[in-house]
Design an enzyme around this catalytic site. Structure first.
Site, PDB file in Angstrom:
ATOM      1  N   PHE A 245     -12.402  21.370   8.349  1.00 28.34           N
ATOM      2  CA  PHE A 245     -12.587  20.659   7.085  1.00 28.34           C
ATOM      3  C   PHE A 245     -13.803  19.747   7.203  1.00 28.34           C
ATOM      4  O   PHE A 245     -14.010  19.077   8.209  1.00 28.34           O
ATOM      5  CB  PHE A 245     -11.341  19.815   6.803  1.00 28.34           C
ATOM      6  CG  PHE A 245     -11.443  19.006   5.550  1.00 28.34           C
ATOM      7  CD1 PHE A 245     -11.034  19.545   4.344  1.00 28.34           C
ATOM      8  CD2 PHE A 245     -11.942  17.708   5.582  1.00 28.34           C
ATOM      9  CE1 PHE A 245     -11.122  18.791   3.188  1.00 28.34           C
ATOM     10  CE2 PHE A 245     -12.035  16.958   4.426  1.00 28.34           C
ATOM     11  CZ  PHE A 245     -11.621  17.498   3.230  1.00 28.34           C
ATOM     12  N   THR A 246     -14.654  19.752   6.204  1.00 27.15           N
ATOM     13  CA  THR A 246     -15.706  18.739   6.142  1.00 27.15           C
ATOM     14  C   THR A 246     -15.693  18.113   4.761  1.00 27.15           C
ATOM     15  O   THR A 246     -15.186  18.704   3.790  1.00 27.15           O
ATOM     16  CB  THR A 246     -17.115  19.337   6.373  1.00 27.15           C
ATOM     17  OG1 THR A 246     -17.449  20.153   5.264  1.00 27.15           O
ATOM     18  CG2 THR A 246     -17.195  20.152   7.655  1.00 27.15           C
ATOM     19  N   ALA A 247     -16.276  16.959   4.714  1.00 28.58           N
ATOM     20  CA  ALA A 247     -16.308  16.252   3.427  1.00 28.58           C
ATOM     21  C   ALA A 247     -17.162  17.015   2.422  1.00 28.58           C
ATOM     22  O   ALA A 247     -16.930  16.951   1.219  1.00 28.58           O
ATOM     23  CB  ALA A 247     -16.854  14.848   3.613  1.00 28.58           C
TER      24      ALA A 247
ATOM     25  N   SER B 290     -10.907  24.137   4.533  1.00 31.22           N
ATOM     26  CA  SER B 290     -10.861  24.549   5.928  1.00 31.22           C
ATOM     27  C   SER B 290     -10.274  25.956   5.933  1.00 31.22           C
ATOM     28  O   SER B 290      -9.784  26.448   4.904  1.00 31.22           O
ATOM     29  CB  SER B 290      -9.997  23.585   6.749  1.00 31.22           C
ATOM     30  OG  SER B 290      -8.657  23.707   6.339  1.00 31.22           O
TER      31      SER B 290
ATOM     32  N   ASP C 255       0.846  -1.185   0.000  1.00 28.42           N
ATOM     33  CA  ASP C 255       0.000   0.000   0.000  1.00 28.42           C
ATOM     34  C   ASP C 255       0.879   1.232   0.000  1.00 28.42           C
ATOM     35  O   ASP C 255       1.889   1.270   0.690  1.00 28.42           O
ATOM     36  CB  ASP C 255      -0.878  -0.006   1.258  1.00 28.42           C
ATOM     37  CG  ASP C 255      -2.118  -0.852   1.050  1.00 28.42           C
ATOM     38  OD1 ASP C 255      -2.630  -0.842  -0.081  1.00 28.42           O
ATOM     39  OD2 ASP C 255      -2.549  -1.525   2.010  1.00 28.42           O
TER      40      ASP C 255
END
Lengths: 536, 680
Positions: free
Chosen positions: B368-370, B375, B300
């Site tokens: 910050f929001t989705a 932000s 990953d």
């Protein structure tokens, strides 16, 4: 040769031959079916040959009126020729009628060599294939080995040999009056054709007792060269056939290099030992120096027309290639010189070995080598992209170690049993070497003889056992390995994979041979040739 | 359990192993190991001969037979000791784990109380802060911090919460805060802790496929040497030399591959143990072996190849904006932002322009929001924002401004370099772009180069788009990458590689990694991962460190190399033993006159004192080499990524040629001692 075994479809004769054998004869066989066919064929031919030998006195083509072969000799000879060994407990010209020589022994020279070649083709096919169950068809492979390889080559060789003066006649013995006025009978017969196939098929059984030392079998330097080349030709070529069929020519070269190294060392040692002569010979005051007029060295039982070099070369080649034909008396070799052919055979006849059997014998060694080498580079072992697992290891260990064991056990029986001791011509270390040589030769299906080892009911029976097991245990192991490889997936090559096409691999093969069969024969060797050689 | 100690021998461990090795002499347990079984049989026979001779009053050879018998027994004992000491380390760990096994009373949701061991799959229990979690399970309600040091040795608590990939809890760990409702996922006796104890203890140890194959080869060699020795008796008697059974048994034991036979079980156990020391639990020995064969490593990107967080590396001002001005605004937008990205902007601003953190006075932080994907901070009536390019552009336009075309170009350029562009704006004014970059962990390129030399291809797995993925793949030096990866794509990639015959290793933690983990030949689940992931993989990394895969591969290779090296060494030793024993037993054979030495005495190239001392020296060497090699068997032969052929050549030289030479020296030294000791 790769084309011979991969060509589709077969020729008209092949299709006819297969139809003759029955409906399913042309079907693809797995290793068990293939092995069963080999065993059935060998059993049928054994019965035929035995019957022929026991009745030859009453049959035609017997101008010298030779009697039926005694049962012990017939049994051993049958086993010997069916297993591509040609160990001879008899003198050819004084025992076998022309019919026995041609319809019996020569046919076996073709068939037994063909069987070995067919089995090899099947095993190689198994290695080359992926995720499949079949190994090909035995009857087809056998037919192609004989029709496309053995017959044409032996025809050519026979003609060359006749041109050099090898005898080829159906007339019986010739009688001559010698210069002293004595009458001498000279055995003749269809020699050239016999010699051709027994050289090519790595059989080795001679028309004459003294084999290729007799001028009628091997008259000139040139015939000698051709006969030597012939005995190495097929097994050596098969290495490259293998390389082509599995698409790994460089790997095949390394296998060949290992084989050649053993051969070269053998020739070097044998030549040096014979040229130097034994302690006794050097102390005797005889002139053994090499000069313009003579080749010097130990010339006892060697033919002047071949000299030291050609005799040593022949002795090494014939035991490296599971042939066993001789052009000089090995019994009279020096201790060390005589040890060379002995060791050659004991190492399993893999340099390059018999037709077919040499290379599949080498496969066992390769498997052990890649197993240990694979571990040492930190991967579970693989060979030509196939994982080597417990089953293959079991078969490889059986194939590689059974025959040396067989040789040791039969020799032990022969030097312990009073009936066995009767066969020895010499006492002490040399006598021991004779017995060791006889059973090493028979277990390994070579057929080379030290002479001096006599036929008794005991020795012929013990020999028959050694011959049969020595042939069929490795043969079936090899087929089983082929079958198990055929079913496997292929693993791609990576930088972490140990390369089997570099010189390191050739060295590794030599190491494995030295540390397996080599270590096993060392104690016996010490009591035989080494003790003899060190005796002052 | 603290980080496991890596010492090979400790006094306590050795004493315990010595005690444990005696019961292993039971022939039934030796029968598992054909080589040592033969040695034990030989010891028993020689001992019987010793007592028979004693009873019959045949004292001439008594000391010799007795000493040989003693050293043969020691050989068996050393082998048992090697196995016991390897097992001992696991046992010590197991007892530490057992101590943490919980006997608490679990409280079911309906209020009933049952002892923890009686919990069944599907029961739902409630755990309060300070209590021990009674069984493995999934959190179905709540979140809390859990102390997992009992399992991982890591003392910092971890957050576990319902839903998502952090919902698994392990029985025996302690809840430090809050309250959890947990559904039990394991039947009694099958818990993670139970399995872990069984694994480190070696209770479930079965021979691995490669171990079986090697055992077959060793058994084959043993049988053949047995034939060589058994036939030597008739050969010798033909030559007029009588060999005693004691001598034959001594020769046999010296020839069969006792060194590798004795150390083989220890090597396997030690391999598992080396993983445990690295905090990795392998569910089977087969998994360890397979890891040595890995051809493809799926890694990953985030957390493995790159640091988990991106860092600001560059301010790209819009036309007409000073770089310093951009930096200042970006810093303001980030001062209250506690994310690593936000902090890295503050750091960069300080580095570049020495902008210090200030007190903002009256301000309002906009997190910050989705939904907004931005932000920032509302300060003195102006709105400062940073965020995804399209989101911030929409914000500017909303405020009546327009983003210049050059801004788009800058955004594009950053994306092409594998970075994440962050647009900074103040009300309707676009100030420029902050270049956030994935930072490839230090030393990764070297590790990947090393892997390449091992023959392992690395594939980076990332959710990034192709452009970004390609840049990072290039920078990190991986061989290939899978961009915009979904769990399905991952599974498909594994199947595709396997179809080509390759062995695939991967790490994973999420529930949706489970199918891929199960499909991979070596699937390493992170301990922080879900129960499903841990169930699917064949190894669990307690440290949850995805880079561990590389170490796991090394341990797997080491294990195989150690086996191969000691096999070679063991067989190569035979040459010297022959040169010690053969001249000794045949010293008088074919002697020209009684009382003189025979021709084979010339083979005594080591000039060993006398025949008996020579045989004894070979047997003593054969026995002593086992304990001498225990440290090597436990530590493993070092793996070097120098390419297979070079590695083979090296190991052949060291263990093959070295194996031929060393015993000549060893036997000679022992003979000097033995011979002088006997005064013969």
């Amino acid at each position: 040769m790769a084309r011979v075994y991969t060509r589709e479809p077969g020729d008209v004769v092949e299709r006819g031959f297969l139809r003759l054998l029955g409906r399913d004869a042309a079907a693809e066989q797995d290793w068990k079916a293939y092995g069963t066919s080999v065993l059935v064929l060998s059993a049928v031919f054994s019965a035929l040959l035995y019957a022929l030998l026991r009745t030859q006195g009453h049959l035609f083509l017997n101008p010298d009126h030779l009697p039926d072969v005694p049962w012990q000799i017939a049994l051993n000879t049958t086993a010997s020729f069916v297993t591509n060994t040609n160990w001879q407990f008899y003198g050819g010209e004084t025992t076998m009628s022309y019919l026995s020589q041609m319809a019996g022994l020569a046919v076996q020279n073709f068939v037994s060599a063909g069987v070995g070649m067919a089995v090899l083709a099947a095993v190689v096919r198994g290695i080359a294939r992926r995720s499949s169950g079949g190994l090909g068809n035995f009857w087809r492979d056998l037919y192609r080995s004989i029709a496309y390889v053995l017959l044409p080559l032996s025809l050519v060789l026979a003609v060359i040999l006749i041109s050099q003066g090898v005898v080829q006649t159906f007339h019986g013995r010739a009688t001559a009056t010698t210069l002293e006025g004595a009458h001498q009978t000279i055995a003749r017969g269809p020699v050239a054709s016999q010699v051709a196939i027994r050289q090519l098929g790595t059989n080795g059984g001679g028309f004459y007792n003294a084999n290729s030392a007799v001028p009628f079998e091997n008259p000139t330097g040139l015939s000698n060269v051709f006969e030597m080349l012939a005995l190495l030709l097929i097994p050596a070529a098969q290495v490259f056939m293998f390389g082509r069929m599995v698409a790994a020519p460089r790997h095949a070269w390394m296998v060949f290099a290992a084989m050649f190294a053993i051969f070269a060392i053998g020739v070097g040692v044998a030549y040096a030992a014979e040229q130097r002569g034994s302690q006794v010979l050097r102390a005797s005051g005889v002139d053994i120096a090499r000069s313009a007029g003579q080749s010097g060295g130990n010339m006892t039982d060697k033919e002047v027309r071949f000299g030291i070099a050609n005799t040593a070369l022949w002795a090494t080649a014939t035991t490296d290639a599971s042939n066993g034909a001789v052009n000089g008396g090995l019994d009279a070799f020096t201790a060390l010189g005589g040890a060379v052919p002995l060791v050659n055979m004991f190492l399993g006849e893999v340099e390059p070995g018999g037709a077919g059997s040499g290379l599949y014998g080498m496969f066992f060694v390769i498997l052990i080598a890649v197993f240990v080498a694979g571990l040492m580079v930190g991967r579970t072992p693989e060979w030509l992209g196939k994982k080597v697992e417990a089953r293959e290891m079991k078969l490889a260990a059986l194939g590689a170690l059974f025959v040396p064991m067989m040789a040791l056990v039969t020799t032990a029986a022969a030097v312990v049993a009073p009936a066995g001791l009767a066969s020895l011509a010499n006492p002490g270390a040399h006598g021991f070497s004779e017995a060791l040589y006889a059973y090493t030769s028979q277990s390994n299906n070579n057929g080379s003889a030290f002479a001096g080892y006599g036929a008794t009911t005991f020795s012929t029976t013990l020999g028959t056992v050694a011959l049969s097991f020595g042939r069929f245990v490795p043969l079936l192991s090899a087929l089983a390995i082929g079958g198990s490889f055929a079913a496997k997936k292929t693993v791609p090559f990576s930088a972490g994979t140990f390369r089997t096409d570099g010189p390191t691999f050739a060295v590794l093969l030599l190491g494995v041979i030295a540390l397996t069969a080599g270590l096993m024969i060392l104690p016996a060797l010490a009591l035989g040739p080494i003790a003899e050689g060190l005796t002052r | 359990m603290a980080r496991r100690s890596a010492t090979v021998f400790s006094r306590e461990l050795a004493l315990r192993a010595a005690r444990d090795s005696l019961p292993k002499l039971d022939p039934r347990s030796q029968a598992r190991n054909p080589v040592m079984f033969i040695v034990e049989l030989g010891s028993a026979i020689t001992t019987a001969i010793f007592f028979l001779d004693l009873a019959r009053g045949r004292h001439a050879e008594l000391w010799f037979v007795g000493t040989i018998a003693l050293w043969l027994w020691l050989t068996v004992l050393f082998a048992s000791f090697a196995e016991a000491i390897a097992e001992g380390r696991g046992k010590a760990q197991a007892s530490a784990l057992r101590a943490t096994r919980t006997t608490t009373i679990a409280r079911l949701r309906d209020g009933r109380e049952v002892p923890a061991p009686e919990l069944r799959r599907g029961d739902v229990v409630v755990v309060e802060a300070g209590e021990i979690i009674p069984a493995d399970g999934e959190i179905i309600e709540g979140a809390g911090s859990v102390d997992e040091s009992a399992i991982t040795g890591e003392s910092a608590p971890v957050i576990r919460e319902a839903g998502g990939d952090r919902s698994a809890v392990t029985g025996g760990t302690t809840l430090l805060s809050d309250r959890l409702v947990i559904e039990v996922t394991q039947e009694p006796g099958r818990s993670f802790l139970d399995r872990m104890i069984a694994l480190v203890e070696g209770a479930e140890r079965r021979k691995t496929p490669n171990e079986i194959a090697l055992n077959i080869l060793l058994a084959g060699l043993t049988i053949t040497f047995l034939a060589a020795v058994v036939t030597l008796e008739p050969f010798a008697s033909y030559a007029g030399t009588q060999l005693s059974q004691t001598v034959l048994i001594a020769l046999l034991v010296a020839l069969i591959p006792t060194t590798i036979g004795a150390l083989l079980p220890a090597i396997g156990i030690a391999g598992m143990d080396r993983l445990v020391q690295r905090n990795v639990l392998a569910m089977s020995g087969h998994a360890v072996e397979a890891s040595g064969d890995v051809d493809v490593l799926l890694l990953d990107k985030t957390g493995t190849i790159t640091l988990g967080n991106r860092q600001a590396i560059e301010f790209i001002p819009a036309p007409g904006v000073e770089e310093r001005e951009l930096a200042e605004v970006a810093q303001l937008a980030s001062l209250a932002d506690e994310t690593p990205e936000g902090r890295s902007i503050v750091v960069l601003a300080k580095e570049r322009f020495n902008l210090r953190e200030r007190n903002l006075g009256r301000h309002e932080f906009v997190p910050f929001t989705a939904a907004t994907r931005m932000s920032g901070v509302d300060l003195n009536g102006s709105m400062i924002r940073k965020g995804a390019a399209d989101a911030v552009k929409a914000f500017i336009e909303q405020n009546g401004g327009r983003a210049p075309a050059e801004l788009d170009a800058a955004v594009q350029r950053v994306a092409e370099q594998g970075g994440t562009p962050l647009v900074v704006a103040k009300d309707n004014w676009a100030l420029g772009v902050v270049h956030l970059k994935d930072i490839v962990k230090g030393g990764m390129r070297e590790r990947f180069d090393e892997l390449r030399r091992m023959g392992i291809r690395t594939v980076m797995i990332t959710g990034d788009n192709r452009v970004t993925a390609a840049v990072i793949a290039q920078e990190a030096g991986v061989d290939d990458f899978l961009a915009e990866a979904t769990p399905e794509a991952k599974l498909a990639l594994i199947k595709e590689e396997q179809a080509k015959g390759r062995m695939v290793a991967m790490t994973g933690d999420g529930t949706n990694d489970a199918p891929a983990l199960a499909q991979a030949d070596v699937g390493v689940a992170m301990n922080t991962g879900t129960a499903a992931a841990k169930e699917a993989g064949n190894m669990v990394d307690l440290d949850s460190n995805p880079t561990k895969l590389i170490e796991i591969v090394e341990v797997g290779k080491q294990l195989l190399i150690t086996r191969g090296a000691l096999t070679t060494f063991s067989i190569a030793n035979d040459v010297a033993k022959y040169f010690a024993i053969l001249p000794a037993i045949f010293a008088d054979t074919y002697a020209p006159r009684p009382g003189t030495r025979g021709p084979l005495d010339a083979l005594n190239v080591m000039h060993l004192g006398d025949p008996k001392s020579a045989i004894l020296s070979a047997v003593v060497f054969n026995a002593l080499i086992i304990p001498a090699l225990i440290p090597l068997a436990l530590k493993g032969v070092r793996y070097r990524a120098i390419g297979a052929t070079a590695l083979l050549r090296r190991n052949l030289l060291v263990y093959g040629l070295g194996g031929v030479i060393l015993p000549f020296v060893g036997i000679k030294l022992i003979d000097l001692i033995v011979h002088n000791l006997l005064g013969a």
